[in-house]
Scaffold this active site. Structure first.
Site, PDB file in Angstrom:
ATOM      1  N   CYS A 102       0.818  -1.219   0.000  1.00 17.34           N
ATOM      2  CA  CYS A 102       0.000   0.000   0.000  1.00 17.34           C
ATOM      3  C   CYS A 102       0.851   1.268   0.000  1.00 17.34           C
ATOM      4  CB  CYS A 102      -0.951  -0.018   1.187  1.00 17.34           C
ATOM      5  SG  CYS A 102      -1.948  -1.517   1.234  1.00 17.34           S
ATOM      6  N   HIS A 135      -9.204   3.167  -2.286  1.00 12.54           N
ATOM      7  CA  HIS A 135      -7.823   2.711  -2.106  1.00 12.54           C
ATOM      8  C   HIS A 135      -7.390   1.807  -3.262  1.00 12.54           C
ATOM      9  CE1 HIS A 135      -4.101   1.604  -0.379  1.00 12.54           C
ATOM     10  NE2 HIS A 135      -4.485   0.659   0.446  1.00 12.54           N
TER      11      HIS A 135
END
Lengths: 393, 109
Positions: free
Chosen positions: A85, A339
């Site tokens: 991430c 995301h």
């Protein structure tokens, strides 16, 4: 080291983009960002692309070369960065280093992820497996670990040690839903009350379905260049990269020195503040990695904005909301803007660039001079922090 | 039941078996060790959303970070009929590896 500036920034609309494949997403961010910079695309000397898992989501490796060719720049050198991430923040940092070191003058940084794929290509179980392959397979995949369960465990420990409550988590999540309601690029552009967040079905205790980051398709791009070139292009709108930090922490959820602090964040922030010669109190606006409602509360502690353990109270006092003393995640953040994993860190830079250029429209923080971005990859294993400033300071 | 582990000859860290060097200090002086399967829940979550795969029929179920009496930390399942009653500090004991990647504990009391 040479000074480095952002001269162009753009991102795609985030969401379940059935209408867009990887090429279309790349174009939606990159072409407007290059136009925004006011350069000819042939001035781009390298493309640094952040992507987490196109090899499984989309059966596509070597995505940076695909991006260059699809943008009509097949002879530009490219590289793809994967840091779970944190990929976007790490790619941006590497481009910063390359320009600062004098290797290149102008680099396009791209972040892209297409996570929603047709079910005939992959069933839901495989999609989840791909999304969670950033955990230690040997030690932690066998219990069904994923992003939600690992951060849920950090949240419970924080609640145990400091008295943080579910209401505080929901309050912070609701604030970010409000921010996303003002962002035309966000996946979920509607407000959600604290009550509804608390009553929504549980994903992994203590998180409800309203407190988790979204499986999202999206892209973001920024053009980085030298001071001379930036100030020649548009002195007023250029945004300066003041500080860059990259920190490491344990790749294990269980085996680490703390379950309430991310050492990677603390180290990355220290490096970035030191380079920028700034303190947390100098920062006007922040995009941080709120992969789950709780994560934002831990981040604002680890980034030095509030004492360890007090993040929940700081949020409850309204300080992190637009209009507060430190607006956090004006874009809506990972649970509301979305995301798209590799895109996220670059998207944060886009949002903060717009804030410093007074182009954030309904989300604009008045007189924002200094902005900070923060990503966190894996179980707090990798963090990248950047501090940006207006060019007229 | 003991847990197959290693112990570092330099810093004393105990860790589930499978590492080449000590993950705490980097020492190569690691020896095989049998860790006592007694410990407590350091932190946990009840995993409720499992749309597919081997845990689908098990949910809601407990995933925990267990801290053993030797200060060994590992991620494991805690088998209980009342997952929502689990709390930090609950005493647990090791039962077995359900498969090579899945250690399972149960409540000690």
């Amino acid at each position: 080291m040479r000074e480095v500036y952002i001269v162009g920034a753009h991102e795609s609309v985030h969401g379940n983009r059935r209408d867009a494949d990887l090429r279309k997403l790349i174009a939606e961010a990159a072409i407007p960002a290059i136009k925004d910079a006011g350069i000819d695309k042939r001035e781009i000397q390298a493309i640094y692309l952040a992507n987490y898992n196109a090899n499984q989501f989309n059966n596509q490796n070597t995505l940076a070369a695909l991006a260059a060719t699809s943008l009509g720049l097949p002879h530009v050198p490219t590289v793809r960065f994967e840091a779970a991430c944190a990929s976007g923040g790490v790619a941006f940092r590497q481009a910063y280093i390359a320009i600062a070191a004098g290797i290149y003058d102008t680099v396009l940084v791209l972040g892209v992820e297409k996570m929603n794929v047709p079910l005939e290509e992959a069933d839901a179980d495989m999609q989840l497996q791909w999304a969670k392959s950033g955990v230690d397979y040997r030690y932690e995949s066998g219990v069904g670990m994923n992003g939600a369960t690992m951060f849920a465990m950090f949240a419970h420990r924080h609640m145990h040690e400091y008295g943080t409550t579910r209401e505080m988590l929901a309050f912070s999540a609701s604030k970010n839903k409000y921010h996303a309601s003002l962002n035309p690029y966000a996946y979920k552009q509607r407000e959600v009350s604290v009550e509804k967040i608390l009553k929504s079905p549980i994903v992994a205790t203590p998180f409800s379905t309203q407190e988790v980051s979204l499986i999202t398709d999206g892209s973001a791009a920024v053009v980085l260049t030298t001071k001379d070139k930036a100030l020649g292009l548009n002195k007023k709108m250029a945004v300066k990269v003041l500080g860059s930090g990259h920190g490491g922490g344990s790749f294990s959820v269980a085996f680490r020195d703390s379950h309430v602090t991310m050492r990677a964040t603390v180290a990355a922030a220290k490096e970035a503040y030191s380079m920028a010669n700034l303190k947390p109190e100098d920062i006007d606006v922040v995009e941080c990695h709120d992969c789950f409602s709780f994560t934002e509360l831990m981040n604002i502690e680890d980034l030095g904005f509030v004492e360890k353990g007090k993040g929940g109270w700081f949020a409850m006092d309204g300080h992190t909301r637009l209009g507060g003393k430190l607006p956090v995640n004006t874009s809506g953040g990972l649970c509301a803007k979305g995301h798209p994993i590799g895109c996220t860190g670059v998207g944060q830079i886009v949002e903060m660039t717009w804030q410093l250029q007074d182009r954030a429209e309904k989300r604009q923080v008045k007189n924002a001079k200094y902005a900070l971005t923060h990503v966190l990859g894996g179980p707090g294993a990798i963090s990248a922090v950047h501090i940006l400033g207006r060019s007229d300071l | 039941m003991n847990i197959p582990a290693i112990k570092c000859g330099d810093c004393g860290t105990v860790h589930p078996r499978g590492v080449a060097v000590c993950p705490a200090c980097g020492s190569e002086k690691i020896q095989e060790y049998e860790a006592k399967g007694e410990g407590e829940i350091h932190t946990y979550t009840v995993n409720c959303f499992v749309p597919a795969g081997k845990f689908k029929d098990r949910a809601p179920y407990v995933i925990a970070v267990v801290r053993t009496v030797e200060n060994m930390f590992l991620t494991a399942l805690v088998d209980t009929e009342s997952p929502f009653n689990i709390k930090i500090g609950d005493k647990v004991r090791f039962r077995h590896y359900e498969d090579p990647l899945t250690p399972v504990f149960e409540l000690a009391s």
